[in-house]
Design a protein around this motif. Structure first.
Motif: not given
Length: 170
Positions: A89-95, A100-101, A109-111, A116-120
């Motif tokens: 979960p480190g590159e897909n925005g989850k962590m 952030e919460m 980068s932020n979530s 966005l960048t993890f989903n090609k």
């Protein structure tokens, strides 16, 4: 313990096949932190199990409510998270969203950008939409019939196959 040193959680592991490399990378980061400024804690994230393993091989569970832990009679609250998780979960925005919460700064980068960048496929659409040239690609949905000739006609040969939401090419 010197209270002026920043406590850095070096998160590693993750849920992908890149877990072992992530843990090795985290050790490299920990060894190269400036010990006069930082105290590094290698935190292993493995699905629901989040823990710190001290030098005596003792596990210290992470409190997920506030991302803290008990160590040597002290509650450790981290000043910064160095994210070295490859893939989920480190590159897909989850962590990133989690931290952030909790209002804990993260080295990545932020979530929203991470998701966005993890989903090609989505990233390619956004980037192409602002005029950036992208490589030809074919997006295939699970359980969809694969038309090899259509893929060759679109992208040509040599080509490679990559998961839409995977990390590095494995």
């Amino acid at each position: 313990m010197n209270q002026s040193k920043k406590k850095v959680a070096i998160i590693c592991g993750g849920n992908s096949g890149e877990k072992v490399i992530s843990i090795q990378s985290a050790q490299f980061v920990k060894e190269n932190l400036n010990p006069e400024k930082y105290i590094g804690y290698k935190i292993i994230i493995d699905h629901a199990d989040w823990h710190f393993l001290d030098e005596n091989e003792k596990l210290h569970q992470i409190n997920k409510h506030d991302f803290s832990m008990e160590f040597e009679g002290e509650k450790i609250n981290f000043d910064l998270v160095f994210n070295i998780i490859h893939g989920d979960p480190g590159e897909n925005g989850k962590m990133q969203a989690y931290f952030e919460m909790l209002n804990i700064p993260v080295s990545s980068s932020n979530s929203v950008v991470s998701a966005l960048t993890f989903n090609k496929a989505f990233c390619n659409k956004v980037v192409a939409g602002i005029g950036v040239k992208i490589a030809e690609s074919v997006y295939i949905f699970k359980h969809e019939t694969i038309d090899i000739q259509q893929i060759i006609d679109t992208v040509g040969l040599q080509c490679f196959v990559k998961h839409n939401e995977g990390g590095s090419s494995i």
